[in-house]
Design a protein around this motif. Structure first.
Motif, PDB file in Angstrom:
ATOM      1  N   SER A   1       0.659  -1.215  -0.056  1.00 13.44           N
ATOM      2  CA  SER A   1       0.179  -0.193   0.019  1.00 13.44           C
ATOM      3  C   SER A   1       0.161   1.077  -0.264  1.00 13.44           C
ATOM      4  N   GLN A   2       0.463   2.435  -0.730  1.00 12.12           N
ATOM      5  CA  GLN A   2       0.981   3.766  -0.324  1.00 12.12           C
ATOM      6  C   GLN A   2       1.122   3.984   0.576  1.00 12.12           C
TER       7      GLN A   2
ATOM      8  N   ASN B   1       8.600  12.082 -16.511  1.00  6.52           N
ATOM      9  CA  ASN B   1       8.841  10.953 -17.352  1.00  6.52           C
ATOM     10  C   ASN B   1       7.331  10.346 -17.235  1.00  6.52           C
ATOM     11  N   GLY B   2       6.634  10.377 -16.893  1.00  2.00           N
ATOM     12  CA  GLY B   2       5.727   9.522 -17.614  1.00  2.00           C
ATOM     13  C   GLY B   2       4.577   9.561 -16.476  1.00  2.00           C
ATOM     14  N   ILE B   3       5.122   9.345 -15.249  1.00  2.00           N
ATOM     15  CA  ILE B   3       4.227   8.955 -13.939  1.00  2.00           C
ATOM     16  C   ILE B   3       2.909   9.900 -14.025  1.00  2.00           C
ATOM     17  N   LYS B   4       2.502   9.149 -13.283  1.00  2.00           N
ATOM     18  CA  LYS B   4       0.913   9.558 -13.221  1.00  2.00           C
ATOM     19  C   LYS B   4       0.981  10.473 -12.188  1.00  2.00           C
TER      20      LYS B   4
ATOM     21  N   TYR C   1      -0.369  12.605  -9.841  1.00  2.00           N
ATOM     22  CA  TYR C   1      -1.230  11.898  -8.318  1.00  2.00           C
ATOM     23  C   TYR C   1      -0.373  11.518  -7.254  1.00  2.00           C
ATOM     24  N   LEU C   2       0.304  10.652  -8.622  1.00  3.56           N
ATOM     25  CA  LEU C   2       1.451  10.087  -7.558  1.00  3.56           C
ATOM     26  C   LEU C   2       3.104  10.216  -7.749  1.00  3.56           C
TER      27      LEU C   2
ATOM     28  N   HIS D   1       6.250  10.348  -5.223  1.00  2.00           N
ATOM     29  CA  HIS D   1       7.780   9.174  -5.989  1.00  2.00           C
ATOM     30  C   HIS D   1       8.921  10.039  -5.762  1.00  2.00           C
TER      31      HIS D   1
ATOM     32  N   TYR E   1       9.413   0.928  -5.393  1.00  2.00           N
ATOM     33  CA  TYR E   1       9.408  -0.464  -6.058  1.00  2.00           C
ATOM     34  C   TYR E   1      10.614  -1.065  -5.858  1.00  2.00           C
TER      35      TYR E   1
ATOM     36  N   TYR F   1      13.502   1.267 -12.185  1.00  2.00           N
ATOM     37  CA  TYR F   1      12.076   1.226 -12.388  1.00  2.00           C
ATOM     38  C   TYR F   1      11.645   3.481 -13.593  1.00  2.00           C
ATOM     39  N   TYR F   2      12.483   3.852 -13.069  1.00  2.00           N
ATOM     40  CA  TYR F   2      12.168   4.936 -14.404  1.00  2.00           C
ATOM     41  C   TYR F   2      12.820   5.539 -14.984  1.00  2.00           C
TER      42      TYR F   2
ATOM     43  N   SER G   1      15.339   6.979 -15.831  1.00  2.00           N
ATOM     44  CA  SER G   1      15.361   7.968 -16.488  1.00  2.00           C
ATOM     45  C   SER G   1      17.286   8.831 -15.636  1.00  2.00           C
TER      46      SER G   1
ATOM     47  N   LEU H   1       2.721  -2.534 -14.656  1.00  2.00           N
ATOM     48  CA  LEU H   1       2.924  -2.052 -12.718  1.00  2.00           C
ATOM     49  C   LEU H   1       2.713  -0.734 -12.791  1.00  2.00           C
TER      50      LEU H   1
ATOM     51  N   ASP I   1       3.074   1.986 -13.524  1.00  2.00           N
ATOM     52  CA  ASP I   1       3.764   3.228 -14.844  1.00  2.00           C
ATOM     53  C   ASP I   1       4.067   2.784 -16.432  1.00  2.00           C
ATOM     54  N   LEU I   2       2.414   3.386 -16.964  1.00  2.00           N
ATOM     55  CA  LEU I   2       3.257   3.147 -18.255  1.00  2.00           C
ATOM     56  C   LEU I   2       4.246   4.700 -18.306  1.00  2.00           C
ATOM     57  N   MET I   3       4.954   4.600 -18.785  1.00  2.00           N
ATOM     58  CA  MET I   3       6.191   6.333 -19.074  1.00  2.00           C
ATOM     59  C   MET I   3       5.906   6.370 -20.523  1.00  2.00           C
ATOM     60  N   VAL I   4       5.265   6.873 -20.851  1.00  2.00           N
ATOM     61  CA  VAL I   4       4.955   6.967 -22.660  1.00  2.00           C
ATOM     62  C   VAL I   4       6.710   8.105 -22.873  1.00  2.00           C
ATOM     63  N   ARG I   5       7.309   8.335 -23.787  1.00  2.00           N
ATOM     64  CA  ARG I   5       8.404   8.895 -24.113  1.00  2.00           C
ATOM     65  C   ARG I   5       8.550   9.704 -25.342  1.00  2.00           C
TER      66      ARG I   5
ATOM     67  N   ASN J   1       7.076  -1.700 -16.892  1.00  2.00           N
ATOM     68  CA  ASN J   1       7.814  -2.585 -16.430  1.00  2.00           C
ATOM     69  C   ASN J   1       6.518  -3.622 -15.865  1.00  2.00           C
TER      70      ASN J   1
ATOM     71  N   ASP K   1      -1.703  -1.812  -8.757  1.00  2.00           N
ATOM     72  CA  ASP K   1      -1.884  -1.063  -8.003  1.00  2.00           C
ATOM     73  C   ASP K   1      -2.704  -1.502  -6.267  1.00  2.00           C
ATOM     74  N   TYR K   2      -2.030  -1.342  -5.334  1.00  2.00           N
ATOM     75  CA  TYR K   2      -2.837  -2.513  -4.272  1.00  2.00           C
ATOM     76  C   TYR K   2      -3.858  -2.223  -3.739  1.00  2.00           C
TER      77      TYR K   2
ATOM     78  N   GLU L   1      21.481   0.016 -19.757  1.00  2.00           N
ATOM     79  CA  GLU L   1      20.252  -0.428 -19.031  1.00  2.00           C
ATOM     80  C   GLU L   1      20.155  -1.905 -19.464  1.00  2.00           C
TER      81      GLU L   1
END
Lengths: 507, 172
Positions: free
Chosen positions: A130-131, A209-212, A214-215, A219, A236, A242-243, A245, B55, B57-61, B68, B95-96, B119
Motif C-alpha cells: 500500500s501507499q 517521465n510519465g509517472i501519473k 497524482y503519484l 515518488h 518499487y 523503475y524510472y 530516467s 506495474l 506506470d506506463l511511461m510515454v516518452r 515495467n 495498484d494496492y 540499461e
C-alpha cells in the motif's frame, strides 16, 4: 570501578525511552493518513492498531518510570541504543499486519534497515504494497537519518542538560548551537527545507517521465527521503531502474551527496562560511577516495568490456560507486549484475567505497571521511617526525570547521572506531562464508550492512539463514550508532544482573 | 495395402507441408527476470518472450513507451515498446487494490542497451494482453477492528493516568 545500578537508573532510562516511543507512535499517524487518502482502508486499520500499540507502550513506560531526574552519560547511551531497539520492534508491527513480511524477524530486519538508513529489505511482493506502507518505509529511513532521538528531542524532551548526551549516543556529536533543542530544531529545519525542494524537483522530473501526476510527487517525496537520508529504499523492487530516467538518477545523486555531508558543514555554509566546502578535511578525503575507487571501478568495467560506451559506463559505474560511497544504496543495475558482470575488482572497489562511507554527523555510515582524513594525516605526521631532527617539534593539523591540532588521542580515537568497523565487517563476512557464500559476495554484503549502505549482490533474501539476518541487523545497529552506546547498553545489562546478585546476597 | 500406402503418402506430404511452417513459427523462449540477469551474456541480443504483470506506470516518452513487468516476487524487467510497435490497450496497471494486466511480449533482450545508456532491458516487437487485470479484495477483518478498539481503550486509560499523576523525583 563500575558503579552499581539502582532503581532510579531504570526509571530515567524507561522514562526517556518511553518518550522516544511516543514520538515513534505519533510518527505512525503520517502513513495512517496516507492510507486514508488513498482509500486503503485495511492498511489504514493496520496503522491505526500500530499507532495505538506504540503509544500504549510509550505511555506505560513513561508512566511507570516517570522522573524529573536528568540522564547522565551512561543513561544517555543506554537510552539511545535501547530506544532504537524498541522503535525497531514496534515499527515492525505494520509490516507484519500487512502480510508482506514472512516473519517478525524479517519485519524487524526491514525496520532496522530503515532506521539505520541501510536500505536492504526482506519485504515480500514489494511491488504490491500500500501507499501507506511505502510512506512508512521511507519515513523510517528519513527520520532514522536525522535520528529518532533528535525527533523526540525536538518535540517532546525539550532543552534538558542530558538531552545532548543522548544525541551523542545516537551519533550526532556536533554541537552546532549551545541549546540542544536548537540543534535538533536546526537539523530538522535544514532537512525539511531540503524535503520540500527535493519533493518538488523529483516530483516534476517523475511527472515529465510519465509517472501519473497524482503519484509523481509521492515518488518525488519517497526518492528524496531515501536519497537525503542515504537510505536507498525506493517504492518499487527495481529501485532506480523503475524510472528509466537519467534525470531522476542525477537529481537523486545530488541529494544523496548533500545528505552524506556533515550537518556542521551544512550549517557553516548556511551561515555564510562557503569557503569551508573547499577546506574541510572530510570533503578533501571524500574527493580523493571517490576518485581512487571510481578509477578502480572503471578499470574493472573496461577490462571486462561490460559497457558499450563511456556514457553507459559513467551512468551505471559512477552512480553505483557514489551510491555506495555515500552509503545510500540506490541502484540502477540489478543486484546480481555485480557478480555476473562487474566481477571481483569492480565489487572490491565498491566494497572499499562502502567501507569508507560518508561524513561524520551526517545521515551516512561507514568509517567516515573525517576519521580517514585524521588517520592519514596522523600517519603523514609520524613520517614527518621520523624524517625531522630529533629536537624538532612536528605537529600535524587538519581543518574541520576550524584548524585543529592533530593529537595522539585524536588519532587513536579515530583508529579505534575504524578498527571496530573492520571487526564487524569481518565477522559478518565470516558468517556469510560459513554458510557457503563466496568470499567476495560475503564481504560485499557484510560491508554493505555494517556501513549502512544497502547495496546487495544477491545474498540478502528472505531465504537466507536466520543467523545471517541477525548478524546483519547487529551490524546495521552498531554501525549506525557507532558502537559506544551499544556497548554501554550491553555493559549496563551485565551490570544490572551483577547488582541484582549482590542485592540478593546481601538479603 | 494400397490404402495403407495412400494414407502413409498423405501423412508424409502433410508433414512436409506443415514442418517448415512450424519451424518458422517457433515461439522465442519464455524467460524470467532471474534467468535473463543470471545469464545475461547468453541472452544478450536474442529474441525472447517475457510474461508479467504491468506495474503502476506506463511511461510515454518521445521515442516509445516504458513499462515495467513484474514476473514474480520482487523481480521485474523494464520493457521498451518503440513507437511503431502496436501497443494494445492496457486496461489496468498494478495498484494496492488492483491486479494489473498480464501481458506477453516478444522482443530483443539487451544486457546493456546502447540506446538506453547501459540499461538491462527488452525492446518489444510485439505486445499481447493475456489476462485483463482485476480488482483485488483487501477486506477489513473484524478481529483487527476489535484489537484496535481494545488498544485504543487501554491507551485512553493510560494517557488519563499519565496526565493526571504528578511527576516523581527532583530535578537536578
Amino acid at each position: 570501578m563500575i558503579r552499581r545500578v539502582w532503581r532510579e537508573d531504570f526509571r530515567i532510562i524507561g522514562y526517556y525511552t518511553g518518550l522516544v516511543t511516543i514520538g515513534v507512535g505519533l510518527l505512525m499517524v503520517i502513513p495512517t493518513v496516507t492510507s486514508l487518502v488513498f482509500r486503503e482502508w485495511a492498511s489504514a486499520l493496520d496503522f491505526a492498531i500500530s499507532v495505538a500499540l506504540t503509544l500504549l507502550v510509550g505511555y506505560v513506560l513513561a508512566l511507570i518510570s516517570r522522573t524529573k531526574n536528568i540522564p547522565g552519560l551512561t543513561h544517555a547511551m543506554v537510552i539511545a541504543a535501547g530506544s532504537w531497539l524498541v522503535a525497531v520492534m514496534l515499527s515492525g508491527v505494520p509490516y507484519m499486519l500487512s502480510g508482506h513480511s514472512k516473519s517478525f524477524l524479517d519485519a524487524c530486519f526491514d525496520t532496522m534497515s530503515g532506521y539505520t538508513t541501510t536500505g536492504m529489505f526482506l519485504l515480500q511482493d514489494l511491488d504490491h504494497i500500500s501507499q501507506g506502507l511505502n510512506m512508512w518505509r521511507h519515513l523510517l529511513t528519513y527520520v532514522g537519518g536525522q535520528g529518532i532521538v533528535v525527533l523526540a528531542l525536538t518535540f517532546l524532551i525539550g532543552s534538558t542538560g542530558g538531552a545532548f548526551k543522548i544525541m551523542v549516543g545516537e551519533g550526532k556529536e556536533e554541537k552546532l548551537e549551545p541549546n540542544v533543542r536548537h540543534i535538533a530544531v536546526l537539523i530538522w529545519r535544514i532537512s525539511l527545507i531540503y524535503l520540500g525542494v527535493g519533493t518538488v524537483v523529483l516530483g516534476l522530473i517523475a511527472m515529465a517521465n510519465g509517472i501519473k501526476p497524482y503519484l509523481a510527487f509521492f515518488h518525488g517525496a519517497y526518492i528524496f527521503m531515501s536519497a537525503w537520508s542515504t537510505g536507498g529504499f525506493a517504492p518499487y523492487s527495481q529501485n532506480m531502474l523503475y524510472y528509466h530516467s537519467s534525470a531522476m538518477e542525477i537529481a537523486s545523486m545530488v541529494f544523496f551527496i548533500l545528505g552524506s555531508f556533515n550537518f556542521a558543514l551544512h550549517y557553516a555554509v548556511w551561515t555564510g562560511n562557503r569557503r569551508e566546502i573547499l577546506r574541510n578535511v572530510e570533503i578533501v578525503s571524500f574527493t580523493i577516495t571517490v576518485l581512487t575507487t571510481f578509477s578502480l571501478v572503471c578499470l574493472a568495467l573496461m577490462q571486462r568490456g561490460v559497457y558499450p560506451n563511456a556514457v553507459a559506463l559513467f551512468r551505471r559505474g559512477f552512480f553505483q560507486l557514489i551510491s555506495g560511497h555515500t552509503t545510500t544504496g540506490q541502484s540502477n543495475i540489478y543486484a546480481r549484475t555485480f557478480v555476473r558482470e562487474w566481477g571481483p575488482l569492480g565489487m572490491l572497489a565498491t566494497t572499499i567505497a562502502m567501507a569508507i562511507g560518508a561524513s561524520a554527523a551526517s545521515t551516512g555510515g561507514g568509517f567516515k571521511g573525517l576519521r580517514m582524513g585524521i588517520i592519514v594525516k596522523g600517519i603523514a605526521t609520524d613520517i614527518r617526525k621520523l624524517l625531522s631532527p630529533e629536537r624538532a617539534v612536528v605537529t600535524g593539523h587538519y581543518h574541520h570547521l576550524h584548524d585543529n591540532t592533530l593529537t595522539d588521542s585524536v588519532v587513536k580515537g579515530a583508529a579505534v572506531i575504524v578498527v571496530l568497523y573492520v571487526l564487524i565487517y569481518v565477522v559478518g563476512a565470516i558468517v556469510g562464508m560459513a554458510y557457503g557464500y563466496p568470499m567476495v559476495d560475503a564481504f560485499f554484503e557484510s560491508v554493505s550492512a555494517g556501513s549502512n549502505t544497502g547495496l546487495s549482490c544477491g545474498v540478502t533474501q528472505v531465504s537466507m539463514p536466520t543467523l545471517l539476518k541477525i548478524v546483519y541487523m547487529l551490524e546495521m545497529w552498531m554501525g549506525r550508532l557507532e558502537f559506544l552506546s551499544v556497548f554501554t547498553l550491553f555493559g549496563f545489562i551485565a551490570t544490572s544482573f551483577r547488582s541484582m546478585r549482590v542485592r540478593k546476597a546481601a538479603v | 495395402m494400397k490404402k495403407l500406402c495412400a494414407v502413409l503418402t498423405i501423412v508424409a506430404l502433410a508433414v512436409l507441408i506443415v514442418a517448415p511452417v512450424s519451424a518458422s513459427a517457433v515461439q522465442p523462449p519464455l524467460l524470467s527476470t532471474n534467468e535473463l540477469v543470471e545469464n545475461s551474456y547468453k541472452w544478450d541480443g536474442q529474441t525472447v518472450s517475457f510474461k508479467g504483470e504491468v506495474l503502476q506506470d506506463l511511461m510515454v516518452r518521445e521515442d516509445g513507451t516504458w513499462m515495467n513487468l513484474s514476473d514474480g516476487n520482487n523481480t521485474a524487467m523494464g520493457v521498451f515498446v518503440p513507437k511503431g510497435v502496436a501497443m494494445p490497450v492496457i486496461s489496468r496497471t498494478e495498484d494496492y487494490r488492483t491486479v494489473g494486466d498480464i501481458v506477453l511480449i516478444t522482443g530483443v533482450f539487451h544486457r546493456v542497451c546502447a540506446q538506453h545508456e547501459g540499461e538491462t532491458d527488452i525492446h518489444a516487437v510485439s505486445v499481447t494482453v493475456l489476462t485483463p487485470g482485476s480488482t483485488k479484495a483487501n477486506p477489513i477483518r473484524l478481529g483487527r477492528v476489535v484489537w484496535f478498539v481494545v488498544l485504543a481503550g487501554l491507551l485512553g486509560l493510560v494517557m488519563w493516568l499519565y496526565y493526571r499523576k504528578p511527576g516523581r523525583g527532583t530535578e537536578h
